[in-house]
Design an enzyme around this catalytic site. Structure first.
Site, PDB file in Angstrom:
ATOM      1  N   HIS A  28     -30.959 -26.184  -1.272  1.00 38.97           N
ATOM      2  CA  HIS A  28     -29.483 -25.921  -1.165  1.00 38.97           C
ATOM      3  C   HIS A  28     -29.916 -26.232  -3.098  1.00 38.97           C
ATOM      4  CE1 HIS A  28     -25.829 -25.093  -2.807  1.00 38.97           C
ATOM      5  NE2 HIS A  28     -25.684 -24.173  -1.567  1.00 38.97           N
ATOM      6  N   TYR A  47     -31.454 -32.586   7.467  1.00 34.92           N
ATOM      7  CA  TYR A  47     -30.452 -31.761   8.325  1.00 34.92           C
ATOM      8  C   TYR A  47     -31.782 -30.261   9.254  1.00 34.92           C
ATOM      9  CZ  TYR A  47     -30.727 -28.813   4.498  1.00 34.92           C
ATOM     10  OH  TYR A  47     -30.518 -28.468   2.801  1.00 34.92           O
ATOM     11  N   ARG A  87     -33.734 -20.156   3.331  1.00 32.14           N
ATOM     12  CA  ARG A  87     -34.063 -20.241   2.067  1.00 32.14           C
ATOM     13  C   ARG A  87     -35.036 -21.595   2.193  1.00 32.14           C
ATOM     14  NH1 ARG A  87     -31.711 -25.837   1.617  1.00 32.14           N
ATOM     15  NH2 ARG A  87     -29.588 -24.789   2.542  1.00 32.14           N
TER      16      ARG A  87
END
Length: 373
Positions: A276, A286, A272
């Site tokens: 998200h 992150y 990805r």
């Protein structure tokens, strides 16, 4: 006691050896590597030039859908939207291997597959907005599932129905992400389908993160594919950035299932590229650039674009023209969605039960009175 002492020097079971053997798995199936080099000439030669061009068009279509829909989201014209940039090979490769009579059980990141399977872009946008007409598409599919892993349970039931109704040349297929495999629903769906040998294709799109939780912190299993073993389901890992491999494996799985051999699980190794969802998580919190860069270099569009360009089948001008055409069609779709009358609260309440309860009837009357003013 003496026997037990001797066993302590040589355990009856070497658990460490068993654990180490879990990692003894085959390499992911691949046809084109990240350098656009052919790694399986026989499979590559099974595709015509027209096939290769069509695969590229579908991935360009999905990338354009992502970019334009994200623009709509930033403008406040969308509801929930899950970005798909980077997953085009995984999604288009698998859905194109299916047939229209197959039943799709999508998750929320699978809207591009839903459209390819028969829904319109306008219907997809209405679904994102929570409008009831967003669930009334002609595709043989349920609406995208928001609950993580729940589509696997739905697919198991649909697959059993297909089997009991003796539908020929038909399967159910469904998707979840790497995080979905950590949910009990996913295993329950696989276990049910395995027990009843239902024709269900379970696809795990391993894009590296369950929102911000990296794959490595979700499970100690060396692969997600092998989680199907406990349910008696054959499984395989595929290079999810290689649309040719994704298509070939998905088609092979479908052929195997329609022959009456029960379910299959495919894990596609993809990534990805962005957040998200459009809700606003920040991947920079992150993931590092060093972690991301190798995946950007594996971009599925770059990979196939090079092959087609070298064969004289593709050009930058042609791609730019396609992107403009696709985005123009998406703009028409959002305008069409804008012109759909808003769903009424009274209508929503009427749909809740076939026969409204007395209390709900009072609520319906109250909202109808407000809406009539």
């Amino acid at each position: 006691m003496k026997g037990l002492w001797r066993m302590a020097n040589k355990p009856i079971v070497d658990f460490e050896a068993i654990k180490n053997n879990l990692s003894n798995v085959s390499k992911p199936i691949q046809v084109l590597n990240e350098n656009a080099e052919i790694t399986d000439q026989e499979v590559f030669d099974s595709f015509s030039d027209e096939d290769l061009v069509e695969f590229m068009k579908k991935m360009v279509w999905e990338r354009a859908l992502h970019e334009q829909t994200m623009n709509f989201s930033r403008q406040g014209r969308m509801g929930f939207y899950a970005p798909t940039e980077g997953e085009e090979a995984s999604e288009m490769g698998t859905v194109l291997a299916m047939k229209k009579q197959d039943y799709l059980l999508p998750a929320y990141r699978d809207v591009p597959q839903l459209i390819q399977h028969g829904a319109t872009v306008t219907e997809a946008y209405l679904w994102s907005r929570g409008h009831v007409l967003g669930n009334k598409f002609k595709a043989r599919s349920m609406m995208p599932q928001i609950i993580i892993g729940a589509a696997y349970v739905e697919a198991a039931g649909v697959g059993l129905g297909i089997k009991k109704n003796k539908e020929e040349d038909t399967i159910a297929f469904t998707y979840t992400g790497d995080g979905g495999t950590s949910q009990g629903d996913s295993y329950e769906g696989m276990n049910f389908a395995g027990a009843y040998q239902a024709p269900v294709l379970f696809i795990v799109q391993n894009n590296g993160f369950a929102i911000s939780t990296p794959r490595a912190k979700q499970t100690a299993a060396p692969t997600l594919a092998q989680k199907a073993v406990a349910a008696g389901i054959p499984s395989v890992q595929v290079d999810g950035m290689d649309i040719l491999a994704c298509y070939a494996v998905a088609k092979a799985a479908r052929d195997y299932m329609v022959a009456g051999n029960g379910p299959v699980l495919i894990e596609t190794l993809t990534y990805r590229f962005g957040a998200h969802s459009s809700a606003g998580d920040d991947p920079k919190r992150y993931r590092t650039k060093d972690q991301e860069q190798p995946w950007f270099e594996k971009d599925p569009l770059i990979r196939l674009r090079k092959v087609l360009t070298d064969k004289g089948l593709w050009s930058e001008d042609e791609e730019d023209k396609l992107v403009e055409e696709y985005k123009a069609s998406f703009k028409d779709a959002i305008k069409e969605a804008d012109n759909v009358p808003a769903d009424k609260v009274s209508d929503m309440l009427k749909r809740t039960f076939e026969i409204p309860t007395p209390e709900m009837k009072q609520e319906i009357d109250k909202f109808e009175a407000k809406e009539s003013k």
